[in-house]
Write a protein that holds these residues in place. Structure first.
Motif, PDB file in Angstrom:
ATOM      1  N   ASN A  71       0.861  -1.174   0.000  1.00  0.00           N
ATOM      2  CA  ASN A  71       0.000   0.000   0.000  1.00  0.00           C
ATOM      3  C   ASN A  71       0.906   1.235   0.000  1.00  0.00           C
ATOM      4  O   ASN A  71       1.675   1.421   0.934  1.00  0.00           O
ATOM      5  CB  ASN A  71      -0.855  -0.043   1.271  1.00  0.00           C
ATOM      6  CG  ASN A  71      -1.890   1.046   1.320  1.00  0.00           C
ATOM      7  OD1 ASN A  71      -1.663   2.136   0.808  1.00  0.00           O
ATOM      8  ND2 ASN A  71      -3.021   0.759   1.932  1.00  0.00           N
ATOM      9  N   SER A  98       1.238   3.242   3.121  1.00  0.00           N
ATOM     10  CA  SER A  98       1.942   2.732   4.302  1.00  0.00           C
ATOM     11  C   SER A  98       3.409   2.476   4.026  1.00  0.00           C
ATOM     12  O   SER A  98       4.199   2.419   4.952  1.00  0.00           O
ATOM     13  CB  SER A  98       1.361   1.406   4.773  1.00  0.00           C
ATOM     14  OG  SER A  98      -0.007   1.350   4.632  1.00  0.00           O
ATOM     15  N   HIS A 158       1.023  -3.583   4.317  1.00  0.00           N
ATOM     16  CA  HIS A 158       1.511  -2.363   4.945  1.00  0.00           C
ATOM     17  C   HIS A 158       3.027  -2.298   4.940  1.00  0.00           C
ATOM     18  O   HIS A 158       3.598  -1.361   5.464  1.00  0.00           O
ATOM     19  CB  HIS A 158       0.993  -2.265   6.373  1.00  0.00           C
ATOM     20  CG  HIS A 158      -0.492  -2.096   6.425  1.00  0.00           C
ATOM     21  ND1 HIS A 158      -1.112  -0.966   5.968  1.00  0.00           N
ATOM     22  CD2 HIS A 158      -1.475  -2.932   6.834  1.00  0.00           C
ATOM     23  CE1 HIS A 158      -2.425  -1.112   6.107  1.00  0.00           C
ATOM     24  NE2 HIS A 158      -2.668  -2.286   6.623  1.00  0.00           N
ATOM     25  N   SER A 159       3.681  -3.323   4.411  1.00  0.00           N
ATOM     26  CA  SER A 159       5.133  -3.281   4.392  1.00  0.00           C
ATOM     27  C   SER A 159       5.627  -3.635   3.003  1.00  0.00           C
ATOM     28  O   SER A 159       4.991  -4.386   2.261  1.00  0.00           O
ATOM     29  CB  SER A 159       5.687  -4.252   5.451  1.00  0.00           C
ATOM     30  OG  SER A 159       6.583  -5.167   4.869  1.00  0.00           O
TER      31      SER A 159
END
Lengths: 555, 348, 353
Positions: free
Chosen positions: B174, B177, B213-214
């Motif tokens: 994302n 993020s 998110h990573s």
């Protein structure tokens, strides 16, 4: 005038002021700083409600808010009834292995929240060996979140309900059955009203836990957004603290709402139990006991499976391609530079948090409950003590940076040290510890202090010689609670650890993020074992205390 | 009164003394060498060898790492900007460093050997605050085992990912993020143009199963077979392959976005001399040869990459990147991306 | 000089006045009861004397020294609560010795003193037990011993017997009273039980709605209640509605009666006449007897040594009268018979309504 000089009262007032100041420093001021930040732009210019307006205009907000609410509600709706039946079976039946089931039911509380999420991926992920059970649905998203949250929150609901259910007056049941009420009617008219408050509390606690946890949705949430991951995106992804503050404040809303409902119900709860109550003793009932035994066995099996998968995961070479067993994932320095040091840091921090937390919170509760005068101050301390339960850890963590790292803050020296982690964690878990201490103190005769005064003995000595010994089992419970939670806490401390104070729980998140899932699971297992060991120690100590005090407790 | 202190406060006093002694002990230890706090987002396994090499070269300085993911360490550094806690930064995405420079949080310093570095790895505008170390680029981790099993076509270009066969098989970070996510998105906008880029992402969105998110997670998931395709970065891909995962590393031929890792001194440090030693070391050939064990694209022309399983073609396929411009449009792009894709439920 | 002097003591909680201008004096060695229904302010008054509540107005003097605003620890008293408030984790002997340690009594003397005190309250040999191992009555004795250990000038008892069952309560009444006489310690006891007050106290302060209605010896209180409330609360009494005719003359139950009337009444003023059931006379009630009433016996309730009769005096006026078993037999009193009774003028109390 000097006749009015009363050293005890003055010291009590000072101590109360100290506790209030402590709570203001570790809680109110940091949160206030963050709140203020939500009205400024990146350069610190006051922009009024602009950030709020911008956030409210973001289409994903409603989505995240709605997702947070329904996932929390669903997880709550699943976990509370499960925990209720489980607790009921353990407190109101004579089935076998109740002690074992009790221990297993508490296991999830010992584990970092990431652990069930990792297990679920191994079980139900696209390569998971049990993915057929999801019938084509993906575990990444609400399904995964809800299952992991149910596991993670189960012991919290179970503990509250077991306590509520264990307090019952036999005479109410006798009266109901003499009046010809059937089993169902007795359950609806006696059992349920008796644990009404426990049920509401369980709903509230679970809802808040799910709504504020970000570890689980981060790992297994997939494309599913919740408020907690929104904060993460704003703060960690885009370094937009002002918007992070806005989302943080929005996240306070569902928790505050749940909190308000809880307080409202608590006020309406009438004490059903008097000093003359006759303890309820369950009678054997073969069919009921067997059915509930099967239920508990199923739940326990689920819990142990999730834990077992995590243990197994920590020993596999390279899942799913090489499932040979190895110990290498326990050499944490391969996966995280701080290696085992993170674990020792966690251990040290948890011991400090538990020890100082129990002492500070105990003294605070004692001052609130047992001293006289300064009613406004005592009310303020109590109110402040209730706030942390509704504050997500991430929000508290960021608030700490802004508050403690401000150049003008004389307390800035704690920043980056073990001390700030300890303070933050004490503040984070203050509420439950405060309520437990308060409950224990409320059960004591309110006239102890008056008698001491008449005997010219200082209240402090009475606190030391009488109150503390009588409250020692509760103090032990608080100690254990603080210890276990400190071992697994992530969200608040992730921004606060310093070069030498990295924690095991943070290391788990880092290792999982970096793809060292097995090492993350391994550290999780070490944490579970440590907390499990602490639990055994706690039980032994509690048993020792009970034995030592048996003489004066038993009639 | 005395009774209070004797009985009630004695345990507290003992505990307080113990804690004070604990902190004092740590402080005393720090007196002997200059200890500098270094913020970094380097991979964990790089920390020990880097630290060891530097401390061997400068025995009077000791490194205390604060390591976290790029986003967390950047957020933390910015949150601390009123009162910075770091002395230096060694190994953080240039995008973050530029943000710090823009906010005037870095000290001016051009290390020894600065001029010897490749031009794109040097801070071009005065005051000079940072220098590059190495670079990593977007890459696709393609799980060959899963591909065979599900009969998926091969991938050469970004456009190949739009094939309906990949529906629900793709995982990407994302961009809101993850820095890797953003560098990939900004590269698409640069290669395909603003309109073409958004159009591409709209179509890709239909095939994406998860936005993580990573930045490493997609490759980790592809390596595990959780997804067939993980849009991630080259270093991570090489590492997973080295560990034995059945992944092919695809560097799309139409060009990939990339990110530089850089170092800088934090403005206001109390250990300027030690921080300068670190910068001098970081820009040296010796250090670059150390970086070369993990990266293939290096700042020093004299160092050659030796990372295992690293895709050789990457350096040729890097797009021309204007980091200042990429940083400038970030807020706008993320808002648009969030509006279009974030929070939308996965298509069936 | 009075040992304890209370002057216009008042306690307000917000807008509510719990105690209103209470004044009385307690002599050295006297046993005083604060008697009244629950919520009358008696416990608040006691707690002000102990310093556990702060007075809103008024003064408290002990041996002539003002101590209105002293903290409890600076006052000279021992206290026993309804709940006993024994320390559950300390043995009986540690409980009793609790206040001795702060007085700096030597360890050997302390053991001796504890033994003496336990013997005094009738609990020798129970020193090593914990409170939970004792019965309620025994716990109360320990609480008493603990309060007396510091040899207080004033002993305060807050409903000390109300948590006990009837037999133990009766027994302890006597013991506490005897002990108090023997030690000569000035004592104030709060109770809602009038019988307890009447049997134990030298003087009783009857309280109602925060105010002291009457402060007098039990016999005086009973025979000459100062207010209708006291008359009603202490013992049983009949209230007859009446009107003032002339000094010494009132009209009630359709006829004129002789009674002591308060001064300053106008003819026709509404009055209430009080008469105790045992004062209703049956013997020697001739046709010319003063205050003679013709009645009809209604319900007769057997109460053991006597029976309580409801007498219908006509005109809707009913009287309760106590008749001994003897009298019932002698006069063949039974439900339904007619009976002439007299209300002796000197036994009537007349209150303006």
């Amino acid at each position: 005038m000097f006749k009015r000089f009363d050293t005890d009262a003055i010291f009590q007032r000072l101590a109360l002021l100290a506790v209030a100041a402590f709570l203001i420093v570790v809680l109110a001021l940091p949160l206030g700083t963050l709140f203020e930040k939500s009205f400024r732009d990146r350069d610190g210019v006051w922009v009024g409600l602009a950030n709020w307006v911008r956030y409210l205009e973001t289409p994903s907000l409603v989505g995240s808010l709605w997702n947070t609410i329904w996932v929390s509600a669903l997880a709550t709706a699943i976990v509370v009834p499960l925990a209720f039946v489980y607790a009921y079976a353990l407190t109101r039946t004579t089935m076998r292995w109740r002690g074992l089931f009790r221990a297993v039911g508490l296991v999830p509380i010992l584990a970092p929240s990431l652990l069930p999420a990792i297990s679920l991926i191994y079980l139900f992920g696209n390569q998971g060996f049990a993915r057929w059970m999801l019938m084509g649905e993906t575990v990444y998203g609400p399904i995964g979140i809800v299952i992991a949250q149910v596991f993670y929150c189960f012991p919290h609901a179970f503990l509250i309900l077991a306590t509520a259910l264990s307090i019952a007056d036999k005479r109410h049941y006798e009266a109901a059955s003499v009046l010809g009420a059937g089993q169902t009617r007795i359950f609806l008219t006696v059992t349920l009203p008796g644990v009404k408050y426990g049920l509401v509390s369980a709903f509230f606690v679970v809802f808040t836990l799910v709504a504020t946890d970000f570890g689980i949705p981060k790992v297994i949430g997939g494309r599913f957004n919740v408020l907690a991951t929104d904060i993460y995106k704003q703060v960690v992804g885009q370094q937009n603290f002002e918007m992070g503050a806005v989302v943080g404040m929005v996240l306070l809303l569902p928790a505050m709402l749940a909190f308000a409902v809880d307080r409202w119900v608590a006020k309406r709860q009438v004490a059903l139990l008097t000093a003359r109550a006759v303890p309820y003793e369950p009678k054997p009932n073969a069919i009921r006991d067997r059915a509930l035994f099967a239920f508990c066995a199923l739940i326990a099996a689920c819990i142990l499976t999730l834990l077992g998968v995590a243990v197994w995961a920590s020993f596999i070479q390279y899942w799913p391609w090489n499932t040979a067993l190895t110990l290498r994932h326990y050499v944490f320095s391969n996966a995280d530079a701080s290696g085992w040091e993170a674990y020792w840091n966690s251990l040290q921090m948890s011991a400090l948090v538990a020890t100082f937390g129990t002492a500070a919170i105990g003294v605070g509760a004692w001052l609130v409950e047992k001293t006289k005068g300064a009613g406004i101050l005592r009310g303020a301390v109590h109110l402040l003590a209730m706030i942390p339960l509704a504050v997500p850890g991430l929000v508290l963590g960021i608030a700490y940076i802004f508050f403690f790292n401000a150049p003008s803050n004389p307390l800035g020296f704690v920043y980056g040290t073990m001390a700030i982690l300890v303070l933050n964690t004490i503040a984070h878990f203050y509420t439950v510890a405060h309520l437990t201490s308060l409950q224990a103190l409320k059960q004591m005769d309110p006239e102890f202090e008056s008698v001491s005064a008449s005997l010219k003995v200082s209240v402090w000595r009475t606190a030391w010689r009488v109150t503390l010994p009588v409250a020692s089992p509760a103090a032990l419970d608080v100690w254990f609670y603080m210890f276990v939670n400190s071992m697994t806490t992530v969200s608040a401390v992730v921004f606060l650890y310093g070069p030498f104070t990295k924690l095991a729980s943070v290391s788990i998140v880092n290792m999982d993020e970096a793809g060292f899932t097995a090492s993350a699971a391994a550290m999780g297992v070490v944490v579970v074992l440590t907390s499990g060991f602490a639990k055994i120690l706690h039980s032994l100590l509690a048993a020792y205390l009970a034995k030592r005090t048996q003489a004066w407790r038993a009639r | 009164m005395i009774d209070i202190f004797k009985r009630g406060l004695r345990p507290l006093a003992v505990a307080a003394t113990a804690v004070a002694a604990l902190f004092a002990a740590q402080a005393a230890d720090a007196q002997q060498r200059t200890r500098i706090t270094v913020y970094t987002a380097l991979e964990n396994d790089q920390l020990a060898p880097y630290k060891e090499a530097f401390e061997r070269a400068h025995p009077d300085v000791e490194i205390a790492w604060v390591r976290d993911s790029t986003g967390t360490i950047t957020a933390r550094f910015l949150a601390e900007r009123e009162n910075p806690r770091a002395d230096a930064i060694w190994g953080l995405a240039l995008t973050s460093i530029l943000m710090f420079e823009q906010q005037n949080l870095l000290a001016e310093y051009s290390p020894q050997g600065f001029a010897a570095l490749k031009p794109s790895f040097r801070d071009a505008a005065a005051p000079i605050t940072w220098h590059g170390m190495d670079a990593f680029a977007a890459a696709i981790c393609y799980n060959s085992a899963v591909a065979r099993q599900r009969n998926l076509p091969p991938i050469r270009t970004w456009a190949d990912l739009l094939n309906p066969a990949f529906r629900g098989q793709i995982v990407m970070p994302n961009p809101a993020s993850s820095g890797t996510g953003y560098l990939t998105v900004s590269a698409w906008l640069s290669i395909m143009g603003e309109a073409g880029g958004w159009d591409y992402m709209s179509k890709l969105h239909d095939n994406v199963a998860v936005y993580t998110h990573s930045g490493s997670a997609p490759c980790v998931q592809a390596a595990r077979g959780e997804a067939a395709v993980g849009i991630s970065f080259d270093m991570r891909a090489a590492r997973e392959k080295t560990q034995g995962a059945p992944v092919d590393i695809v560097v799309p031929t139409d060009g990939v976005g990339w990110e530089m890792e850089a170092s800088a001194i934090v403005r206001g440090t109390r250990n300027m001399a030690a921080a300068q030693k670190l910068m001098d070391f970081s820009a040296s050939l010796a250090a670059n040869q150390l970086y070369a064990r993990y990266y293939n694209i290096l700042a020093h022309p004299g160092a050659t990459g030796a990372a295992q399983n690293y895709p050789a073609e990457t350096e040729a396929r890097l797009i021309r990147a204007d980091f200042a411009a990429i940083a400038a449009m970030r807020e706008r792009v993320l808002a648009e991306w969030t509006r279009r894709f974030d929070g939308k439920s996965a298509p069936r | 000089m009075a040992h304890l002097k209370i002057e216009n003591l008042t306690k307000r909680f917000g807008g509510f006045t719990a105690v209103r201008e209470a004044s009385f004096e307690v002599a050295q060695g006297e046993f005083v009861c604060l008697l009244g229904p629950s919520g009358c302010g008696k416990t608040t008054l006691l707690r002000m004397i102990a310093g556990l509540e702060t007075a809103s107005a008024g003064r408290i003097l002990q041996n002539g020294a003002e101590m209105t605003h002293l903290p409890p620890s600076k006052r000279d008293f021992g206290i026993v609560f309804q709940s006993y408030a024994l320390f559950p984790n300390l043995t009986v002997s540690d409980n009793v010795a609790y206040g001795l340690r702060s007085k700096g009594v030597a360890r050997a003397d302390m053991a001796k003193r504890v033994d003496e005190l336990l013997t005094l309250v009738g609990l020798p040999g129970e020193a090593r037990k914990y409170p939970a191992q004792l019965s309620g009555g025994q716990q109360q004795r320990v609480a008493l011993a603990r309060a007396l250990a510091i040899q207080p000038g004033l002993l305060l008892l807050d409903e000390p017997l109300s948590a006990l069952d009837a037999r133990v309560r009766q027994h302890l009444r006597h013991e506490i009273r005897a002990l108090q006489r023997r030690l000569g310690v000035t004592t104030i006891m709060v109770t809602h039980d009038q019988e307890e007050g009447l049997t134990m106290a030298d003087r009783i302060a009857v309280m109602n709605a925060g105010a002291i209605e009457q402060f007098a010896a039990p016999a005086e209180l009973y025979a000459r209640p100062a207010t209708p409330f006291v008359a009603d609360f202490v013992g049983t009494t009949n209230f007859l509605p009446a009107t003032f005719v002339a000094p010494g003359r009132v009209a009630a139950a359709g006829r004129e009666l002789a009674a002591d009337t308060p001064a300053g009444l106008a003819p026709g003023a509404k009055l209430r006449i009080c008469v105790r059931p045992e004062d209703v006379a049956v013997r020697d009630v001739g046709p010319g007897a003063p205050n003679r009433l013709e009645t009809k016996v209604g319900e007769l309730v057997f109460m053991g040594a006597f029976s309580r009769a409801r007498l219908d005096a006509g005109g809707g006026v009913a009287l309760q009268a106590d008749f001994s078993a003897n009298l019932l037999r002698d006069r063949a009193i039974a439900e339904g018979v007619s009976l002439a009774v007299a209300l002796p003028p000197e036994r009537l109390r007349v209150f303006a309504d």
